[in-house]
Design a protein around this motif. Structure first.
Motif, PDB file in Angstrom:
ATOM      1  N   ASP A  46       0.823  -1.203   0.000  1.00 46.55           N
ATOM      2  CA  ASP A  46       0.000   0.000   0.000  1.00 46.55           C
ATOM      3  C   ASP A  46       0.868   1.269   0.000  1.00 46.55           C
ATOM      4  OD1 ASP A  46      -2.123   1.646   0.120  1.00 46.55           O
ATOM      5  OD2 ASP A  46      -2.717   1.152   2.172  1.00 46.55           O
ATOM      6  N   ARG A  47       0.949   1.913  -1.133  1.00 46.62           N
ATOM      7  CA  ARG A  47       1.586   3.226  -1.244  1.00 46.62           C
ATOM      8  C   ARG A  47       2.944   3.284  -0.544  1.00 46.62           C
ATOM      9  NH1 ARG A  47      -1.346   7.260  -3.023  1.00 46.62           N
ATOM     10  NH2 ARG A  47      -3.441   6.768  -3.716  1.00 46.62           N
ATOM     11  N   VAL A  48       3.879   2.562  -1.102  1.00 45.35           N
ATOM     12  CA  VAL A  48       5.215   2.530  -0.505  1.00 45.35           C
ATOM     13  C   VAL A  48       6.131   3.499  -1.245  1.00 45.35           C
ATOM     14  CG1 VAL A  48       7.265   1.103  -0.235  1.00 45.35           C
ATOM     15  CG2 VAL A  48       5.035   0.188   0.384  1.00 45.35           C
ATOM     16  N   ASP A  49       6.773   4.380  -0.498  1.00 44.17           N
ATOM     17  CA  ASP A  49       7.806   5.265  -1.048  1.00 44.17           C
ATOM     18  C   ASP A  49       9.110   4.917  -0.359  1.00 44.17           C
ATOM     19  OD1 ASP A  49       6.345   7.358  -2.752  1.00 44.17           O
ATOM     20  OD2 ASP A  49       5.178   7.317  -0.892  1.00 44.17           O
ATOM     21  N   LEU A  50      10.081   4.477  -1.134  1.00 42.04           N
ATOM     22  CA  LEU A  50      11.350   4.116  -0.510  1.00 42.04           C
ATOM     23  C   LEU A  50      12.500   4.550  -1.399  1.00 42.04           C
ATOM     24  CD1 LEU A  50      10.708   0.487   0.779  1.00 42.04           C
ATOM     25  CD2 LEU A  50      11.124   2.493   2.194  1.00 42.04           C
ATOM     26  N   ASN A  51      13.631   4.813  -0.749  1.00 40.86           N
ATOM     27  CA  ASN A  51      14.830   5.199  -1.475  1.00 40.86           C
ATOM     28  C   ASN A  51      15.954   4.261  -1.024  1.00 40.86           C
ATOM     29  OD1 ASN A  51      16.811   6.444  -2.837  1.00 40.86           O
ATOM     30  ND2 ASN A  51      16.362   8.504  -2.087  1.00 40.86           N
ATOM     31  N   PHE A  52      16.483   3.473  -1.962  1.00 36.65           N
ATOM     32  CA  PHE A  52      17.577   2.563  -1.619  1.00 36.65           C
ATOM     33  C   PHE A  52      18.873   3.186  -2.122  1.00 36.65           C
ATOM     34  CE2 PHE A  52      13.750   0.047  -2.157  1.00 36.65           C
ATOM     35  CZ  PHE A  52      13.710  -0.678  -0.977  1.00 36.65           C
ATOM     36  N   ALA A  53      19.683   3.672  -1.178  1.00 38.34           N
ATOM     37  CA  ALA A  53      20.899   4.381  -1.571  1.00 38.34           C
ATOM     38  C   ALA A  53      21.919   3.398  -2.133  1.00 38.34           C
ATOM     39  CB  ALA A  53      21.475   5.104  -0.366  1.00 38.34           C
ATOM     40  N   HIS A  54      22.715   3.881  -3.054  1.00 39.66           N
ATOM     41  CA  HIS A  54      23.709   3.021  -3.697  1.00 39.66           C
ATOM     42  C   HIS A  54      24.686   2.441  -2.686  1.00 39.66           C
ATOM     43  CE1 HIS A  54      26.754   1.400  -6.208  1.00 39.66           C
ATOM     44  NE2 HIS A  54      27.653   2.237  -5.723  1.00 39.66           N
ATOM     45  N   GLY A  55      24.949   1.150  -2.811  1.00 40.14           N
ATOM     46  CA  GLY A  55      25.952   0.506  -1.978  1.00 40.14           C
ATOM     47  C   GLY A  55      25.490   0.159  -0.578  1.00 40.14           C
ATOM     48  N   GLU A  56      24.225   0.437  -0.278  1.00 39.55           N
ATOM     49  CA  GLU A  56      23.751   0.146   1.070  1.00 39.55           C
ATOM     50  C   GLU A  56      22.939  -1.129   1.103  1.00 39.55           C
ATOM     51  OE1 GLU A  56      21.792   3.374   2.991  1.00 39.55           O
ATOM     52  OE2 GLU A  56      23.755   4.200   3.541  1.00 39.55           O
ATOM     53  N   LEU A  57      22.913  -1.760   2.272  1.00 38.25           N
ATOM     54  CA  LEU A  57      22.097  -2.947   2.444  1.00 38.25           C
ATOM     55  C   LEU A  57      20.853  -2.570   3.236  1.00 38.25           C
ATOM     56  CD1 LEU A  57      23.363  -6.491   3.294  1.00 38.25           C
ATOM     57  CD2 LEU A  57      21.220  -5.660   4.212  1.00 38.25           C
ATOM     58  N   THR A  58      19.698  -2.802   2.621  1.00 36.18           N
ATOM     59  CA  THR A  58      18.437  -2.484   3.270  1.00 36.18           C
ATOM     60  C   THR A  58      17.706  -3.783   3.562  1.00 36.18           C
ATOM     61  OG1 THR A  58      18.333  -0.503   1.930  1.00 36.18           O
ATOM     62  CG2 THR A  58      16.321  -1.132   3.093  1.00 36.18           C
ATOM     63  N   ALA A  59      17.167  -3.886   4.779  1.00 34.95           N
ATOM     64  CA  ALA A  59      16.384  -5.072   5.110  1.00 34.95           C
ATOM     65  C   ALA A  59      14.916  -4.702   5.106  1.00 34.95           C
ATOM     66  CB  ALA A  59      16.798  -5.601   6.469  1.00 34.95           C
ATOM     67  N   LEU A  60      14.100  -5.489   4.396  1.00 38.48           N
ATOM     68  CA  LEU A  60      12.650  -5.343   4.484  1.00 38.48           C
ATOM     69  C   LEU A  60      12.197  -6.325   5.550  1.00 38.48           C
ATOM     70  CD1 LEU A  60      11.601  -5.319   0.712  1.00 38.48           C
ATOM     71  CD2 LEU A  60      12.123  -3.383   2.183  1.00 38.48           C
ATOM     72  N   LEU A  61      11.739  -5.786   6.667  1.00 35.18           N
ATOM     73  CA  LEU A  61      11.472  -6.616   7.829  1.00 35.18           C
ATOM     74  C   LEU A  61      10.002  -6.535   8.184  1.00 35.18           C
ATOM     75  CD1 LEU A  61      12.595  -8.228  10.287  1.00 35.18           C
ATOM     76  CD2 LEU A  61      13.015  -6.042  11.396  1.00 35.18           C
ATOM     77  N   GLY A  62       9.424  -7.696   8.469  1.00 32.43           N
ATOM     78  CA  GLY A  62       8.026  -7.683   8.888  1.00 32.43           C
ATOM     79  C   GLY A  62       7.530  -9.090   9.081  1.00 32.43           C
ATOM     80  N   PRO A  63       6.367  -9.229   9.709  1.00 35.88           N
ATOM     81  CA  PRO A  63       5.802 -10.567   9.910  1.00 35.88           C
ATOM     82  C   PRO A  63       5.359 -11.147   8.571  1.00 35.88           C
ATOM     83  CG  PRO A  63       4.237  -8.898  10.594  1.00 35.88           C
ATOM     84  CD  PRO A  63       5.481  -8.174  10.242  1.00 35.88           C
ATOM     85  N   SER A  64       5.106 -12.455   8.523  1.00 43.90           N
ATOM     86  CA  SER A  64       4.714 -13.047   7.248  1.00 43.90           C
ATOM     87  C   SER A  64       3.371 -12.464   6.806  1.00 43.90           C
ATOM     88  CB  SER A  64       4.634 -14.563   7.363  1.00 43.90           C
ATOM     89  OG  SER A  64       3.762 -14.914   8.407  1.00 43.90           O
ATOM     90  N   GLY A  65       3.271 -12.260   5.503  1.00 42.79           N
ATOM     91  CA  GLY A  65       2.052 -11.689   4.952  1.00 42.79           C
ATOM     92  C   GLY A  65       2.001 -10.180   5.023  1.00 42.79           C
ATOM     93  N   CYS A  66       3.134  -9.525   5.314  1.00 42.56           N
ATOM     94  CA  CYS A  66       3.108  -8.068   5.435  1.00 42.56           C
ATOM     95  C   CYS A  66       3.385  -7.405   4.092  1.00 42.56           C
ATOM     96  CB  CYS A  66       4.114  -7.585   6.477  1.00 42.56           C
ATOM     97  SG  CYS A  66       5.819  -7.713   5.928  1.00 42.56           S
ATOM     98  N   GLY A  67       3.678  -8.191   3.056  1.00 39.41           N
ATOM     99  CA  GLY A  67       3.889  -7.608   1.729  1.00 39.41           C
ATOM    100  C   GLY A  67       5.349  -7.411   1.365  1.00 39.41           C
ATOM    101  N   LYS A  68       6.271  -7.836   2.233  1.00 37.93           N
ATOM    102  CA  LYS A  68       7.681  -7.572   1.944  1.00 37.93           C
ATOM    103  C   LYS A  68       8.186  -8.366   0.754  1.00 37.93           C
ATOM    104  CE  LYS A  68       9.234 -10.718   5.670  1.00 37.93           C
ATOM    105  NZ  LYS A  68       7.981 -11.473   5.847  1.00 37.93           N
ATOM    106  N   THR A  69       7.767  -9.637   0.647  1.00 36.68           N
ATOM    107  CA  THR A  69       8.208 -10.433  -0.493  1.00 36.68           C
ATOM    108  C   THR A  69       7.579  -9.927  -1.787  1.00 36.68           C
ATOM    109  OG1 THR A  69       8.666 -12.390   0.819  1.00 36.68           O
ATOM    110  CG2 THR A  69       8.186 -12.760  -1.491  1.00 36.68           C
ATOM    111  N   THR A  70       6.304  -9.532  -1.714  1.00 38.11           N
ATOM    112  CA  THR A  70       5.642  -8.968  -2.893  1.00 38.11           C
ATOM    113  C   THR A  70       6.390  -7.725  -3.363  1.00 38.11           C
ATOM    114  OG1 THR A  70       3.566  -9.747  -1.968  1.00 38.11           O
ATOM    115  CG2 THR A  70       3.418  -8.182  -3.782  1.00 38.11           C
ATOM    116  N   LEU A  71       6.802  -6.904  -2.408  1.00 33.83           N
ATOM    117  CA  LEU A  71       7.536  -5.689  -2.757  1.00 33.83           C
ATOM    118  C   LEU A  71       8.859  -6.040  -3.441  1.00 33.83           C
ATOM    119  CD1 LEU A  71       7.503  -2.622  -2.527  1.00 33.83           C
ATOM    120  CD2 LEU A  71       8.674  -2.826  -0.341  1.00 33.83           C
ATOM    121  N   LEU A  72       9.547  -7.044  -2.902  1.00 31.71           N
ATOM    122  CA  LEU A  72      10.826  -7.458  -3.493  1.00 31.71           C
ATOM    123  C   LEU A  72      10.615  -7.992  -4.906  1.00 31.71           C
ATOM    124  CD1 LEU A  72      13.868  -7.842  -2.410  1.00 31.71           C
ATOM    125  CD2 LEU A  72      13.326 -10.254  -2.573  1.00 31.71           C
TER     126      LEU A  72
END
Lengths: 353, 328
Positions: free
Chosen positions: A20-46
């Motif tokens: 739902d309406r995700v705005d994110l900025n992944f800076a170059h060279g950084e490691l970002t973790a998408l963290l959340g309980p199962s079914g929170c949409g993190k895998t769909t986002l990936l």
């Protein structure tokens, strides 16, 4: 290399809104973790970032390049799958240089690159093995090497540690982090394990029900949770309900001071959150912010112990280093101190989420 | 206490006698079972083998014997060494020809269908599989009858092509003579009866549902993550099929072709209806020898033995090739 920018990304499955309406900025060279309980949409986002799933709305950009409608095979994003998805009909080296082989790289060059990558994941000499002969940890290394073969712009990992046992998991987390820092590659890891996210990430995106609850570095997320959900999902927290009055909080008839002072209207209902390791027991307690308590249960966990307390404000857990705090028995009457700067306040309804 | 006292005694007699009896009974059972299997499976084949060495008596039946005439007739003709004829080797050739083309055609066309089928919803997959399974209940005779009408010159596809002007168009663009060269046209119109095309099409239609059912398990077990992984590594859709899907289900593909090939070696009705007289198969010839006008059971048996041996040899070669390919 430019940053990866998601703006207003949405994904609907019929009437269900997965992201739902995700705005994110992944800076170059950084490691970002998408963290959340199962079914929170993190895998769909990936998967939307990888191009395996089309967003229902919003844009995905890499620098000034709009990738929203670009199919997966034209994105040059390497991905490690949850079950690794190694090709069983190819040996290790052929798996690793798959991306190079299909793009028409000369065989000798592809082979050399595969050897190089296998060396980077500490699997040199394994090139001729069949996938079936590898252990879980080795398969994961092959999957990582394979995803890196095309020198991807963005490196995506979907629950990469979930198929490994606990000990190997911690080793691989450190190893993956070191590899990522060495290659300076923009990396996004999906995980439901907050320790994994804390270990590896420059930035953590906490997600719940398709929304981003908080984005920030691990320490900030831990020490300054933006809401009740983040406080309860990252680490442990004690929750109490209270009401704001005259720049302090009334909890079960007692006044607790909070630092910084609450920015709520007088009389608004709030939820207080407190990390178990921040609450203090013992003799030399500072004045104020004390609650009377009775010990209901003691749980020893190696270096620390959890002391379960019954207080007028409800049950409370205190974590203490085992050899400190003296003898406590179940039923002991004690006082617990809640440091003002360790108490987080959230609006009452948000904590229910 | 009393229970414990009697128990060991019971147990002792039980361990001494019961297994012995069981062994006896299971041994006897096994012998009976093997005998029944031998009777049902092996005996008919042994009979055919024995009869194939028998001797035909002109104007009457045949007698048992040990005579290689039937085999000699098959390979070099009855009149050898005065003259040689490869008529029956040709029939064997047509048998192999039709069966190979039709089985490969069926598997090649069933493969994309099954691939997309496994990507549908569970409900849609069930519907299609039930539909295909129920189509197997149609007999060969019924299917051939349908194709017979569909391809017949007066009322089928050729008529439609003539009426819609397609035939004239083919003549105009100059493709008609090519069709005549291929044996798919008479001087006036296209014709499919009799032709290799019609024979092969009907045969592959016959086994097409089997091809889908044989390929379905392998393709539905295929992990979708493998395909997605290939896509993230830059593989275009066709590259994914070529480098991931086909290698993953290669054994199922080869196995299906082999099975359907053997199945199609025995096709009778489709060949009698659609194949030209000079292009009839060994299966038809066997039937004619045994039941038809010539009434030469020993020669029919000899042809059967040769067809069977050919099938076994080709299966063994196919098996060897596919496993060797799997290891490389």
């Amino acid at each position: 290399m430019p940053d990866l920018v998601l703006s207003d990304i949405r994904k609907d499955y019929g009437a269900v809104r997965a992201v739902d309406r995700v705005d994110l900025n992944f800076a170059h060279g950084e490691l970002t973790a998408l963290l959340g309980p199962s079914g929170c949409g993190k895998t769909t986002l990936l998967r939307m970032i990888a191009g395996l799933e089309d967003p229902s709305g919003g844009t995905i950009r890499l620098g000034d390049q709009d990738l929203t409608g670009t199919p997966a095979h034209k994105r040059k994003f390497g991905m490690v799958f949850q079950n690794f998805a190694l090709f069983p009909h190819l040996n290790v080296a052929d798996n690793v240089c798959y991306a190079l082989t299909i793009s028409g790289t000369p065989k000798a060059k592809a082979r050399a690159r595969a050897g190089e990558l296998l060396e980077q994941v500490q699997l040199d000499g394994y090139g001729q093995r069949r996938i079936g002969e590898l252990s879980g940890g080795q398969r994961q290394r092959v999957a990582i090497a394979r995803a890196l073969a095309q020198e991807p712009d963005v490196f995506l990992l979907d629950e990469p540690m979930s198929a490994l046992d606990a000990k190997l998991r911690e080793e691989m987390q450190v190893e993956l982090r070191l590899l990522q820092q060495r290659l300076k590659i923009t990396t996004i890891v999906v995980t439901h394990d907050q320790r994994e996210a804390m270990t590896m990430a420059d930035n953590i995106v906490v997600m719940s029900q398709g929304r981003c609850e908080q984005v920030g570095p691990p320490q900030e997320i831990y020490h300054k949770p933006a809401n009740g959900f983040v406080a309860s999902f990252i680490g442990r927290a004690n929750f109490m309900s209270g009401r704001v009055r005259d720049g302090a909080v009334q909890v079960a008839g007692r006044t607790l001071t909070v630092d910084p002072a609450p920015k709520y209207l007088d009389g608004s209902a709030v939820t207080l959150a407190l990390r178990p390791e921040k609450a203090r027991l013992g003799d030399a307690l500072p004045d104020g912010n004390r609650l009377p308590a009775r010990v209901t249960f003691l749980r020893h966990v190696g270096a620390t112990r959890d002391i379960h307390l019954d207080t007028p404000a409800g049950p409370l857990v205190v974590e203490q280093v085992s050899d400190r705090g003296g003898d406590l028995q179940i039923g002991s009457e004690v006082e617990v101190h809640l440091p003002p700067d360790a108490i987080h306040l959230f609006p009452a309804e948000a904590a229910a989420a | 206490m009393s229970v414990e006292a009697t128990d060991p005694a019971l147990a002792a007699t039980g361990t001494q006698e019961a297994p012995a009896r069981r062994v006896n009974r299971s041994l006897a059972g096994r012998i009976v079972f093997c005998a029944v299997v031998a009777m049902l499976c092996l005996l008919p084949f042994v009979m055919v083998l024995v009869i194939s060495f028998g001797e035909k008596i002109e104007g009457a039946g045949w007698v048992f014997g040990f005579d290689l005439t039937n085999y000699r007739r098959f390979f070099v003709g009855a009149d050898w060494p005065n003259s040689t004829s490869f008529l029956y080797l040709q029939k064997l050739g047509w048998s192999l020809n039709y069966a190979v083309i039709a089985s490969v055609l069926a598997v090649v066309t069933a493969f994309p269908f099954t691939y997309f089928l496994t990507r549908l919803s569970r409900r849609a997959q069930t519907f299609w599989l039930v539909f295909l399974l129920s189509s197997l209940s149609l007999s060969e005779v019924f299917i051939v009858m349908g194709w017979d009408i569909l391809l017949s010159a007066r009322s089928g596809l050729p008529m439609v092509m003539q009426e819609t002007g397609l035939t004239d168009w083919l003549k105009d663009v100059g493709f008609f003579p090519t069709l005549r060269d291929w044996g798919l046209a008479s001087p006036r119109n296209v014709k499919f009866k009799t032709s290799v095309l019609a024979t092969v099409l009907t045969m592959s239609y016959l086994v097409w549902p089997y091809a889908v059912i044989l390929l379905y398990p392998a393709l539905s077990r295929l992990d979708p993550a493998l395909i997605e992984a290939a896509r993230t590594m830059g593989a275009r859709p066709w590259t994914v099929i070529r480098t991931v899907v086909i290698p993953s289900v290669k054994l199922a593909l080869v196995g299906s072709v082999l099975l359907l090939f053997v199945f199609l070696l025995g096709t009778y009705v489709a060949v009698t209806v659609f194949a030209a007289p000079a292009q009839q198969t060994l299966a038809v010839s066997i039937y004619e020898s045994v039941r038809g006008s010539t009434l030469n059971a020993p020669f029919g048996a000899a042809q059967s033995v040769i067809l069977l041996v050919t099938a076994v040899v080709l299966l063994a070669i196919g098996q060897k090739l596919s496993t060797a390919g799997g290891r490389a």
